[in-house]
Enzyme design. Structure first.
Site: not given
Length: 797
Positions: A400, A403, A473
């Site tokens: 997760d 980035e 998300d």
């Protein structure tokens, strides 16, 4: 002979005008100094050309983070005509104008492909955290009606990325790849990792990057989309195979709060008889925000993590777990990385040590992102991951915030020092580095289990690291569902084939009481249908649980629709797994924009709501509500959806067997449990058994469906379903060839072998027609059943 060689070299430099020209031949191409700019053109292969530009005397050397290919020494010719120097390989022509420095590209027949804009290169002095360098830009001229694709995962709903301006800085739901390809059959990779602006207007198309020692891009010509993708993978890395089980159904939510809850979900699926292969544990199994990503099970609700994984395995399911790019201040990895100076000092998630919302700034979490550009830091990351989690028998990683999360960004944040220079210089390559670190280390210790990584961000080349990227998300809405189609297709067109999204959407901000909300329930059902035809089928989100039994019970329309498509996914596994082999072995793509297979049909160039799943199945997701009236479910009137059938093929309705001509729009009735699906005429489609998990039954009694109307071929791929023995040749293929005129199906000799391979099997052959329809039927009257023992058989139907 030596005299003649010297004379030939001299003539090449002197050219046709009789006086020296400003270019020099190199082993890979040519270089020249023109208008205060050094220009170099290098052939990496007959199909791929690198163009490097810098201010005169400021040439630079760069070890690309994305490109892994070593340039081939290939045959090319050089021909000067006036001001133009043409370099010709066996695949393309690159032309350098000696007056302007402009570079252009064409086919061998002289058909223009792409040209730089006159005076389209620029270098602007830039101070990058004390280092004198440049901001760089290059502009190109495209045809007026030329469609282009790629750029990564963009949440704009656009298929063709023309008339667009986008700031390319990795974030939660937009994953950027500085690459586009054209419907004309070429691609362009801008090899720069700093914040970059892509801008397309009627007059020019450009990349502008904040930091660069020079302009550095790769032009590739593949003649079609598959060819361009093959070039991009040749340049940046090939795609390893995932295990079979990853193509089954996945269940997840934010978040299971105990190991008992997680194992209980798997047990519930088994009790209901609904197939399931994957379960995912999200964050906070480590305890609290100060222990963020400790890579240990410090939460007392996860009292025996090895037992948890063993329990999942005993239920014939697999498990992956959330790991992050940051660490809390009370963790062992944090302390070791901090001593190395390998932690960044910008705002990231979680912002507060308290888990209450909104974050309380009086109690900062102290969580910091690690320097994934540093190989020693990647070693530390893996050490704790290996010790704390891999040792439990975990099957894969949910990486997760790759980035990574960067909140309230300030210019000074980008001055942060990394192992490779400023954070600004390498910003967009962060996901490539952190995902690559885990894959590389994991691969060193594992050959019996294939690496599977689910990750939230990506950059060019990430396909080589066993990663499936999800679109972040996203906020649940019908528009968001619609936008995922183009997002996944454009990402795949960057050469990165494995993509997925949170089925049902992550945030439920638009829906009150979503599990009882008719609009959301219908949306969730349609999203599950779409997910059936994505490279990964995974239900996930926050706010409300997403397990199938949360939406009712057998006999309820939403539940029944979800169960129907989960079962259909498993029936399609022989087709999906064989397609995954095409991705690895033949540089194919699983999700295919219509222009990939029907480029001659201009109607397909900008269709953003349909696609091919593999090369045989046309998928038309329903992306608008139909059965919600005045806040109540209303199924009394069956609604319809308009579908475009691409020109160049006939199409058979998957559900009814009805045949349609291509090149037209039709209306298809879409009751809640029907998403329009069409199979290309001439297709040979293998259908697997009904199972509870991917490997429950052998494929010894496969149904082989024939969709008449054209000749066709399909290759069934099989191996051990996991491990890397396929890289050593441990696999088999069986090619089915349909002759439509003779009405014969030829089952070719089986090629290859692997441990556990079926020596003999049945193939149950059926011609699909309007009279039998078939769809997802499990009780089928076959036209013929043949016993196959590996030798060629021809069957007359």
């Amino acid at each position: 002979m030596r005299k003649y060689a010297i004379l030939l070299s001299l003539l090449m430099v002197i050219g046709t005008w009789g006086f020296p020209q400003p270019f020099q031949k190199t082993n890979l191409g040519i270089k020249a100094s023109i208008n205060s700019t050094d220009v170099e053109i290098q052939f990496y292969s007959p199909s791929v050309v690198r163009v490097v530009k810098s201010p005169v005397g400021k040439s630079f050397k760069k070890e690309s983070l994305s490109v892994v290919k070593t340039p081939q020494k290939i045959a090319f010719s050089i021909n000067q005509q006036g001001e133009n120097i043409a370099l010709k390989s066996e695949k393309l022509v690159a032309v350098l104008n000696l007056k302007s420095g402009k570079v252009s590209f064409s086919t061998l027949k002289g058909e223009p492909l792409l040209t730089e804009k006159e005076s389209g290169s620029s270098f602007t002095d830039f101070n990058d955290a004390g280092v004198k360098t440049y901001s760089v830009s290059q502009s190109y001229v495209l045809d007026k009606d030329e469609a282009i694709y790629g750029l990564g995962i963009l949440q704009n709903g656009k298929m063709s990325q023309r008339n667009l301006e986008v700031e390319m800085v990795q974030n939660n739901t937009w994953d950027f790849v500085t690459f586009f390809q054209s419907v004309k059959g070429y691609g362009l990779f801008w090899d720069n990792y700093s914040p970059t602006k892509f801008k397309d207007t009627p007059s020019e198309t450009s990349f502008t990057s904040e930091v660069g020692d020079g302009i550095d891009y790769y032009f590739m010509y593949g003649s079609n989309a598959d060819g361009v993708i093959a070039c991009m993978r040749d340049l940046t890395g090939q795609v390893p195979m995932f295990p079979l089980w990853t193509y089954g159904y996945w269940q997840s939510k934010e978040r299971y709060k105990s190991q008992n809850e997680l194992v209980g979900v798997v047990k519930k699926y088994r009790e209901l008889g609904v197939p399931l292969d994957g379960i995912i544990q999200d964050w906070q199994y480590w305890g609290n925000n100060y222990l963020w990503n400790a890579m240990e099970f410090l939460n007392p609700e996860f009292y025996d993590p090895k037992k948890m994984v063993d329990d999942v395995h005993s239920l014939n399911a697999h498990m992956i777990i959330s790991i992050w790019s940051s660490f809390g201040p009370m963790t062992k990895p944090y302390r070791e990385l901090d001593k190395m100076g390998a932690l960044f000092n910008f705002d990231t998630w979680p912002q507060s040590g308290s888990e209450k919302w909104p974050p309380n700034p009086d109690y900062p979490s102290g969580v910091r992102v690690y320097d994934a550009y540093n190989p020693a830091a990647r070693d530390v990351y893996w050490k704790y991951l290996n010790q704390g989690i891999l040792s439990t028998g975990m099957d894969g990683w949910w990486m997760d915030s790759t980035e990574p999360d960067h909140f309230n960004p300030k210019p000074s944040d980008f001055d942060t020092k990394t192992y490779l220079g400023s954070f600004r210089k390498v910003r967009n390559a962060y996901p490539l580095m952190t995902v690559g670190g885990v894959f590389t280390h994991n691969r060193e210790v594992s050959s019996d289990k294939r690496i599977f990584i689910l990750t939230r961000s990506a950059f060019a080349g990430q396909q080589r690291y066993g990663a499936n990227t999800w679109s972040g998300d996203i906020v649940a809405s019908w528009e968001t569902l619609h936008n995922q189609i183009a997002a996944g297709l454009n990402f795949s067109l960057c050469g990165i084939p494995y993509w997925n999204n949170d089925l049902g959407g992550f945030f439920l901000w638009n829906f009150k009481n979503p599990l009882e909300n008719p609009d959301y329930r219908e949306l969730h059902a349609r999203w599950i249908q779409f997910g059936t035809f994505c490279p990964m089928m995974r239900s996930h989100g926050e706010g409300s649980p997403r397990e199938i039994y949360q939406f009712g019970k057998k006999g309820d329309k939403i539940y029944d629709s979800d169960e129907k498509y989960i079962n259909l996914r498993y029936q399609l596994l022989p087709y999906i797994y064989s397609t995954s082999w095409e991705v690895t072995a033949s540089q194919s793509s699983m999700m295919r924009a219509l222009m990939m297979d029907f480029a001659a049909d201009k109607q397909t160039h900008d269709i953003n709501n349909e696609y091919m799943f593999g090369k045989l199945i046309l998928v038309c997701p329903v992306t608008e509500p139909m059965y919600n009236k005045d806040g109540k479910e209303d199924f009394t009137t069956v609604k319809s959806k308009e579908v475009y059938l691409p020109k160049g093929a006939d199409w058979i309705d998957f559900w009814t067997g009805e045949k349609h001509k291509g090149g037209q729009k039709i209306s298809k009735e879409t009751p809640l449990d029907i998403m329009p699906l069409y199979v290309k005429a001439g297709s040979v489609l293998p259908f697997g058994p009904k199972v509870q998990y991917s490997s429950e039954k052998k494929w010894d009694n496969l149904e082989i469906r024939i969709y008449e109307g054209a000749n066709g071929e399909f290759t069934l791929y099989e191996d051990e379903n996991d491990n890397y023995n396929y890289e050593k040749g441990a696999y088999s293929t069986i090619t089915f060839t349909w002759d439509d005129a003779k009405k014969t199906l030829t089952i070719g000799d089986r090629k290859g072998s692997f441990p556990g391979m079926l020596a003999e099997r049945n193939f149950n052959i059926v011609k699909v027609s309007k009279s039998n329809g078939l769809g997802d039927a499990t009780s089928v009257e076959f036209d013929k059943t043949v016993r196959f023992s590996g030798k060629k058989i021809t069957v007359k139907l």
